[in-house]
Enzyme design. Sequence first.
Site, mmCIF file in Angstrom:
data_model
loop_
_atom_site.group_PDB
_atom_site.id
_atom_site.type_symbol
_atom_site.label_atom_id
_atom_site.label_comp_id
_atom_site.label_asym_id
_atom_site.label_seq_id
_atom_site.Cartn_x
_atom_site.Cartn_y
_atom_site.Cartn_z
ATOM 1 N N ARG A 76 4.559 -6.527 -5.452
ATOM 2 C CA ARG A 76 3.500 -5.497 -5.442
ATOM 3 C C ARG A 76 4.108 -4.086 -5.476
ATOM 4 N NH1 ARG A 76 2.251 -0.956 -2.751
ATOM 5 N NH2 ARG A 76 2.878 -1.956 -0.789
ATOM 6 N N CYS A 102 5.729 4.515 -5.270
ATOM 7 C CA CYS A 102 4.278 4.709 -5.338
ATOM 8 C C CYS A 102 3.989 5.703 -6.464
ATOM 9 C CB CYS A 102 3.742 5.249 -4.012
ATOM 10 S SG CYS A 102 1.992 5.670 -4.089
ATOM 11 N N ASN A 127 11.849 0.434 -2.291
ATOM 12 C CA ASN A 127 11.903 0.020 -0.884
ATOM 13 C C ASN A 127 13.335 -0.347 -0.532
ATOM 14 O OD1 ASN A 127 9.170 -1.042 -2.088
ATOM 15 N ND2 ASN A 127 8.831 -0.768 0.090
#
Length: 308
Positions: free
Chosen positions: A11, A236, A245
């Site tokens: 995701r 993002c 991340n």
Amino acid sequence: MEVSLYEVGPRDGLQNEKEIIPTSLKTELIERLVSSGLKKIETTSFVHPKWIPQLADASDVLHQIKRKNGIVYSALVPNMRGLERALESGLTEIAVFMSASETHNKKNINKSIAETYPVLREVVEAALAKNIKVRGYVSTAFGCPYEGEVSPAAVIQVTEELLRMGVYEVSIGDTIGVGHPRQVKEAFTALIGQCGAERIAGHFHDTRGMGLANVYAALEAGVRTFDSSIGGLGGCPYAPGASGNISTEDVTYMLHAMGITTGVNLNELVKTGEFMEQVLGRPLPSKVLAAMKSKQKGGENENEYTGC
Ligand code: HMG
Ligand code: MG
């Protein structure tokens, strides 16, 4: 000590890729992550496909993966329309999200913080009524790309509001990777004091190379669940400058080396990271992936010291 890793690569990782990855490769990635021993996977996102076209195939992904018992397959849900789509896909866990800063919240989900609360409250209530577990995210907890500093009080306020709605855990996001270990330790100590360690997780982006140091600081404060992304994929699209991340390989290596168990098989993770490098046609940021893939080619394992 045991730490739980929440894999967000399919995701958070893929939402930020320029190219749209074919559905079959997304499902293969998720199945490989499960085979690597990860028990909680954020598979996709039921946000508006115009906002995140990279994950427009969310329903197809969830219909095509071969699910295994005991694995949590989750997805982001921003509103009731997203929940309807998630329910049609047979999910048993979802995640709602909002920001601690007004401008990022508005840019990311098109609402003020005050306008977001009733939307998420309705989603959480409806999900819980159907026995769907709900996780929460607070973004921009250590800094906002539009407003700069974010006060710890604002983070605690949004976190407590999400917990009151009924989410079982709130993942505190350093969306643009500006946090540093002292700030992280203080913030998580305050959050845990207020909300309890079992309710708080850490979600670090490694934009400035602070990721693992921040994991260590959060561990010291008592955090036992961390989000991470295979290869260090991620970012993002509505937070300029946000990059990947913390990598699942890197955090797993660090925790295992410190004698902390995760249930994850690092050698399998490295193979999964290499698979993603082949899919994307470029090296990924994970340092452990870079170090271990060459070692694996030489037939060595993660624990062997080779003197270089
Ligand atoms: P909006 O345009 O304000 O939506 O978008 P709306 O409620 O006004 O509805 C407009 C139209 O969109 C309607 O259709 C709705 O049905 C449709 P129409 O009647 O005009 O034909 N619609 C939807 N369609 C499909 N799925 C839906 C949906 N919702 C409405 N879920 C919205 C509001 C929240 C949908 C939009 O702003 C959005 O999708 N934003 C998501 C942005 C995003 O995904 N950002 C990245 C994830 S957050 C993140 O990465 C941070 C995190 O990793 C933690 C960290 O790092 O800190 C979690
Ligand atoms: Mg994120």
